[in-house]
Design a protein around this motif. Structure first.
Motif, PDB file in Angstrom:
ATOM      1  N   TYR A  91       0.831  -1.220   0.000  1.00 44.03           N
ATOM      2  CA  TYR A  91       0.000   0.000   0.000  1.00 44.03           C
ATOM      3  C   TYR A  91       0.862   1.266   0.000  1.00 44.03           C
ATOM      4  O   TYR A  91       0.421   2.320  -0.433  1.00 44.03           O
ATOM      5  CB  TYR A  91      -1.019   0.018   1.150  1.00 44.03           C
ATOM      6  CG  TYR A  91      -0.484   0.060   2.562  1.00 44.03           C
ATOM      7  CD1 TYR A  91       0.154   1.190   3.077  1.00 44.03           C
ATOM      8  CD2 TYR A  91      -0.652  -1.026   3.420  1.00 44.03           C
ATOM      9  CE1 TYR A  91       0.623   1.230   4.386  1.00 44.03           C
ATOM     10  CE2 TYR A  91      -0.192  -0.993   4.734  1.00 44.03           C
ATOM     11  CZ  TYR A  91       0.451   0.136   5.204  1.00 44.03           C
ATOM     12  OH  TYR A  91       0.916   0.180   6.491  1.00 44.03           O
ATOM     13  N   ILE A  92       2.111   1.145   0.442  1.00 44.82           N
ATOM     14  CA  ILE A  92       3.006   2.303   0.398  1.00 44.82           C
ATOM     15  C   ILE A  92       3.331   2.659  -1.044  1.00 44.82           C
ATOM     16  O   ILE A  92       3.294   3.837  -1.434  1.00 44.82           O
ATOM     17  CB  ILE A  92       4.301   2.010   1.184  1.00 44.82           C
ATOM     18  CG1 ILE A  92       3.995   1.778   2.668  1.00 44.82           C
ATOM     19  CG2 ILE A  92       5.301   3.156   1.023  1.00 44.82           C
ATOM     20  CD1 ILE A  92       5.161   1.231   3.462  1.00 44.82           C
ATOM     21  N   GLY A  93       3.640   1.653  -1.860  1.00 45.97           N
ATOM     22  CA  GLY A  93       3.987   1.893  -3.267  1.00 45.97           C
ATOM     23  C   GLY A  93       2.900   2.615  -4.045  1.00 45.97           C
ATOM     24  O   GLY A  93       3.158   3.649  -4.680  1.00 45.97           O
ATOM     25  N   PRO A  94       1.651   2.109  -4.033  1.00 46.97           N
ATOM     26  CA  PRO A  94       0.583   2.807  -4.745  1.00 46.97           C
ATOM     27  C   PRO A  94       0.360   4.234  -4.245  1.00 46.97           C
ATOM     28  O   PRO A  94       0.074   5.142  -5.032  1.00 46.97           O
ATOM     29  CB  PRO A  94      -0.645   1.929  -4.482  1.00 46.97           C
ATOM     30  CG  PRO A  94      -0.075   0.561  -4.302  1.00 46.97           C
ATOM     31  CD  PRO A  94       1.212   0.778  -3.558  1.00 46.97           C
ATOM     32  N   HIS A  95       0.488   4.452  -2.938  1.00 45.48           N
ATOM     33  CA  HIS A  95       0.339   5.800  -2.380  1.00 45.48           C
ATOM     34  C   HIS A  95       1.381   6.742  -2.973  1.00 45.48           C
ATOM     35  O   HIS A  95       1.065   7.877  -3.386  1.00 45.48           O
ATOM     36  CB  HIS A  95       0.470   5.742  -0.854  1.00 45.48           C
ATOM     37  CG  HIS A  95       0.382   7.072  -0.175  1.00 45.48           C
ATOM     38  ND1 HIS A  95      -0.812   7.596   0.277  1.00 45.48           N
ATOM     39  CD2 HIS A  95       1.338   8.002   0.122  1.00 45.48           C
ATOM     40  CE1 HIS A  95      -0.598   8.784   0.817  1.00 45.48           C
ATOM     41  NE2 HIS A  95       0.707   9.062   0.749  1.00 45.48           N
ATOM     42  N   CYS A  96       2.621   6.275  -3.026  1.00 46.87           N
ATOM     43  CA  CYS A  96       3.707   7.122  -3.540  1.00 46.87           C
ATOM     44  C   CYS A  96       3.567   7.391  -5.040  1.00 46.87           C
ATOM     45  O   CYS A  96       3.776   8.526  -5.485  1.00 46.87           O
ATOM     46  CB  CYS A  96       5.058   6.471  -3.255  1.00 46.87           C
ATOM     47  SG  CYS A  96       5.501   6.402  -1.509  1.00 46.87           S
ATOM     48  N   MET A  97       3.223   6.365  -5.810  1.00 43.24           N
ATOM     49  CA  MET A  97       3.085   6.595  -7.252  1.00 43.24           C
ATOM     50  C   MET A  97       1.922   7.531  -7.546  1.00 43.24           C
ATOM     51  O   MET A  97       2.016   8.396  -8.425  1.00 43.24           O
ATOM     52  CB  MET A  97       2.915   5.269  -7.989  1.00 43.24           C
ATOM     53  CG  MET A  97       2.769   5.432  -9.508  1.00 43.24           C
ATOM     54  SD  MET A  97       4.008   6.524 -10.282  1.00 43.24           S
ATOM     55  CE  MET A  97       5.167   5.337 -10.927  1.00 43.24           C
ATOM     56  N   GLN A  98       0.835   7.412  -6.785  1.00 40.12           N
ATOM     57  CA  GLN A  98      -0.287   8.327  -7.018  1.00 40.12           C
ATOM     58  C   GLN A  98       0.110   9.756  -6.657  1.00 40.12           C
ATOM     59  O   GLN A  98      -0.323  10.716  -7.329  1.00 40.12           O
ATOM     60  CB  GLN A  98      -1.518   7.898  -6.230  1.00 40.12           C
ATOM     61  CG  GLN A  98      -2.793   8.625  -6.648  1.00 40.12           C
ATOM     62  CD  GLN A  98      -3.110   8.452  -8.122  1.00 40.12           C
ATOM     63  OE1 GLN A  98      -3.186   7.330  -8.616  1.00 40.12           O
ATOM     64  NE2 GLN A  98      -3.282   9.569  -8.839  1.00 40.12           N
ATOM     65  N   MET A  99       0.928   9.923  -5.618  1.00 38.43           N
ATOM     66  CA  MET A  99       1.444  11.258  -5.289  1.00 38.43           C
ATOM     67  C   MET A  99       2.226  11.834  -6.473  1.00 38.43           C
ATOM     68  O   MET A  99       2.049  13.000  -6.842  1.00 38.43           O
ATOM     69  CB  MET A  99       2.374  11.192  -4.073  1.00 38.43           C
ATOM     70  CG  MET A  99       1.715  11.179  -2.726  1.00 38.43           C
ATOM     71  SD  MET A  99       2.949  11.275  -1.380  1.00 38.43           S
ATOM     72  CE  MET A  99       3.497  12.983  -1.557  1.00 38.43           C
ATOM     73  N   ALA A 100       3.088  11.009  -7.067  1.00 37.05           N
ATOM     74  CA  ALA A 100       3.894  11.460  -8.211  1.00 37.05           C
ATOM     75  C   ALA A 100       3.000  11.824  -9.394  1.00 37.05           C
ATOM     76  O   ALA A 100       3.219  12.841 -10.074  1.00 37.05           O
ATOM     77  CB  ALA A 100       4.889  10.373  -8.603  1.00 37.05           C
ATOM     78  N   THR A 105       8.770  -1.716   2.526  1.00 31.46           N
ATOM     79  CA  THR A 105       9.057  -3.149   2.450  1.00 31.46           C
ATOM     80  C   THR A 105       8.694  -3.626   1.048  1.00 31.46           C
ATOM     81  O   THR A 105       8.323  -2.817   0.197  1.00 31.46           O
ATOM     82  CB  THR A 105       8.267  -3.924   3.527  1.00 31.46           C
ATOM     83  OG1 THR A 105       6.859  -3.643   3.370  1.00 31.46           O
ATOM     84  CG2 THR A 105       8.703  -3.523   4.934  1.00 31.46           C
ATOM     85  N   HIS A 106       8.786  -4.912   0.812  1.00 32.10           N
ATOM     86  CA  HIS A 106       8.559  -5.460  -0.538  1.00 32.10           C
ATOM     87  C   HIS A 106       7.260  -4.917  -1.133  1.00 32.10           C
ATOM     88  O   HIS A 106       6.193  -5.054  -0.543  1.00 32.10           O
ATOM     89  CB  HIS A 106       8.507  -6.984  -0.457  1.00 32.10           C
ATOM     90  CG  HIS A 106       8.619  -7.675  -1.768  1.00 32.10           C
ATOM     91  ND1 HIS A 106       7.592  -7.730  -2.677  1.00 32.10           N
ATOM     92  CD2 HIS A 106       9.653  -8.338  -2.353  1.00 32.10           C
ATOM     93  CE1 HIS A 106       7.971  -8.407  -3.749  1.00 32.10           C
ATOM     94  NE2 HIS A 106       9.233  -8.780  -3.574  1.00 32.10           N
ATOM     95  N   TYR A 107       7.358  -4.303  -2.326  1.00 32.99           N
ATOM     96  CA  TYR A 107       6.171  -3.626  -2.873  1.00 32.99           C
ATOM     97  C   TYR A 107       5.516  -4.342  -4.047  1.00 32.99           C
ATOM     98  O   TYR A 107       4.694  -3.780  -4.760  1.00 32.99           O
ATOM     99  CB  TYR A 107       6.461  -2.166  -3.186  1.00 32.99           C
ATOM    100  CG  TYR A 107       7.266  -1.792  -4.413  1.00 32.99           C
ATOM    101  CD1 TYR A 107       8.003  -2.689  -5.160  1.00 32.99           C
ATOM    102  CD2 TYR A 107       7.280  -0.447  -4.831  1.00 32.99           C
ATOM    103  CE1 TYR A 107       8.724  -2.284  -6.280  1.00 32.99           C
ATOM    104  CE2 TYR A 107       7.992  -0.032  -5.941  1.00 32.99           C
ATOM    105  CZ  TYR A 107       8.721  -0.952  -6.663  1.00 32.99           C
ATOM    106  OH  TYR A 107       9.435  -0.548  -7.768  1.00 32.99           O
ATOM    107  N   GLY A 108       5.828  -5.631  -4.238  1.00 28.00           N
ATOM    108  CA  GLY A 108       5.169  -6.400  -5.286  1.00 28.00           C
ATOM    109  C   GLY A 108       5.808  -6.172  -6.640  1.00 28.00           C
ATOM    110  O   GLY A 108       6.977  -5.801  -6.750  1.00 28.00           O
ATOM    111  N   ILE A 109       5.041  -6.405  -7.709  1.00 25.67           N
ATOM    112  CA  ILE A 109       5.587  -6.216  -9.058  1.00 25.67           C
ATOM    113  C   ILE A 109       5.759  -4.723  -9.337  1.00 25.67           C
ATOM    114  O   ILE A 109       4.826  -3.931  -9.195  1.00 25.67           O
ATOM    115  CB  ILE A 109       4.718  -6.870 -10.153  1.00 25.67           C
ATOM    116  CG1 ILE A 109       3.259  -6.421 -10.093  1.00 25.67           C
ATOM    117  CG2 ILE A 109       4.832  -8.367 -10.138  1.00 25.67           C
ATOM    118  CD1 ILE A 109       2.446  -6.794 -11.320  1.00 25.67           C
TER     119      ILE A 109
END
Length: 432
Positions: free
Chosen positions: A150-159, A177-181
């Motif tokens: 959930y950290i990864g999607p949050h950051c990409m949406q911010m960008a 931590t591990h953010y998937g594909i």
């Protein structure tokens, strides 16, 4: 075998339990590791019950609907205390991997990478995402060792949001931590009319060119561009020749590892697959960067790209690398947190040219690549990035979902039986 008899005995006991479990796969690489590392050989390991074969044929594996599987994974995350919104996002990242045919990063990661690490207390199911610094076009965030899913999607949406307002958005992240594909994040950008770029570091496994010590993760470097094709151009791959999972596949198939993919601590390029797996456990082997060992085939190029990703994941964040993110406390042998870094870049195409024009230009070039002259000894087809994943999505959707191998069936059963509330919601799984 291992010098410590107590360790050998404990491993033999665990391996025996696994070999006698329902649906245990005797071709599982764990048996090869047991034999070569611990000196434990179980010649009478129980065979899977499938027409006298040691392994069920692919067409006999149960097929589970994507929606059902996503909901199951969401319920697992909810059982750990992840909020409904975040549990939805986490399960979406994982099921997207399975839809794209990237089986190593979907359901296969749920228990060993996320659930087991939450159980071990080295990542947390629900943590705030803190903004450390921010400008109109940039940000540095701290994930506080929560779920990278959930950290990864949050950051990409911010960008992406920054790019839509100012043309470009860049977000660096620490303590994730591990953010998937990684391709999931590039596709988030392409779906919203942007060029996407992301990367993450990982536990050390790649040795530098002319070195033998694992220093860098497999560090994917990922780009996504929208196109007139039915799928975006998304290149999502590691900066190493092979990953451990591929070498485990070679072991199951009983074939040698290609020369140049692995180097040991004596500088020898290794091809003996079972020996490689043994020495990787013992820390005596390392993966080589794209281009292979040495510089004859351009290994320094992959080394440079792997180092670039590592820098973009640590220099802006003042983040850890190498042994500090290996995941094991060397003094005690116990698991320890792996604070990973990521970066996310989005470029709003409309700020530079019409989106339709960009898609047309991209699509025409990719079409020309696919229609170029084929090698007479090849498969008769040229694939561009994102196309194999699209083929997998079409194939799996047409068959009604994803095939679930015996070890993953066991993981689902274990999670259903152990997590609060799941046994009531899933009294019988589709393959039971």
């Amino acid at each position: 075998g291992h010098k410590d008899e107590a360790v050998r005995t404990a491993f033999a006991s665990k391996l025996g339990e696994y070999s006698n479990a329902e649906g245990a796969d005797p071709n599982d690489v764990i048996f090869a590791i047991g034999k070569t590392v611990f000196g434990v050989d179980l010649p009478d390991a129980k065979k899977a019950k499938t027409n006298g074969s040691s392994k069920p044929a692919a067409e006999e594996l149960p097929i589970v609907d994507f929606d059902y599987m996503k909901e199951f994974m969401k319920e697992v995350f909810l059982s750990y205390g992840v909020t409904p919104e975040r549990a939805e996002i986490c399960s979406d990242v994982l099921i997207e991997a399975d839809k794209r045919g990237i089986d190593s990063h979907g359901l296969g990661r749920l228990k060993p990478i996320y659930c087991d690490r939450m159980d071990d207390g080295i990542l947390w199911p629900e943590k705030p995402i803190d903004i450390i610094t921010e400008s109109e076009t940039t940000a540095l965030v701290d994930g506080n060792l929560g779920l990278g899913l959930y950290i990864g999607p949050h950051c990409m949406q911010m960008a992406i949001d920054k790019a839509k307002k100012y043309g470009v958005g860049f977000v660096a992240c620490r303590n994730s931590t591990h953010y998937g594909i990684a391709g999931y994040y590039a596709t988030m950008a392409t779906d919203q009319g942007c060029i996407g770029f992301t990367g993450t570091n990982a536990r050390p496994s790649i040795a530098p060119t002319f070195g033998v010590e694992p220093m860098m993760g497999t560090n994917p470097l990922v780009f996504g561009l929208p196109s007139t094709d039915d799928f975006p151009f998304v290149i999502d791959c590691a900066t190493s020749v092979n990953q451990r999972g591929k070498i485990e596949k070679y072991a199951r198939e009983g074939v040698d590892t290609p020369a140049g993919a692995v180097i040991d601590d004596q500088g020898i390029e290794r091809t003996d697959t079972e020996g490689i797996l043994r020495d990787m456990v013992l820390g005596k082997c390392a993966l080589t960067p794209v281009g292979g060992a040495g510089d004859k085939m351009g290994g320094y190029k992959g080394f440079g790209w792997a180092a670039t990703v590592e820098l973009l994941c640590t220099a802006l964040q003042s983040g850890p690398w190498g042994e500090d993110i290996c995941g094991v406390d060397r003094a005690t042998g116990k698991p320890k947190p792996m604070p990973l870094g990521h970066f996310f870049l989005a470029i709003d195409i409309e700020k530079i040219c019409p989106l339709d024009t960009f898609k047309k230009n991209t699509g025409e070039f990719l079409k020309a690549l696919r229609e170029s002259k084929k090698a007479p000894t090849g498969p008769g087809r040229i694939w561009t990035a994102g196309e194999p994943e699209n083929d997998a999505r079409i194939s799996r959707t047409s068959q009604g979902g994803m095939k679930v191998v015996a070890p993953l069936q066991k993981n689902m059963i274990d999670l259903r039986n152990s997590r609060p509330g799941l046994k009531e919601k899933y009294p019988k799984l589709p393959f039971e």
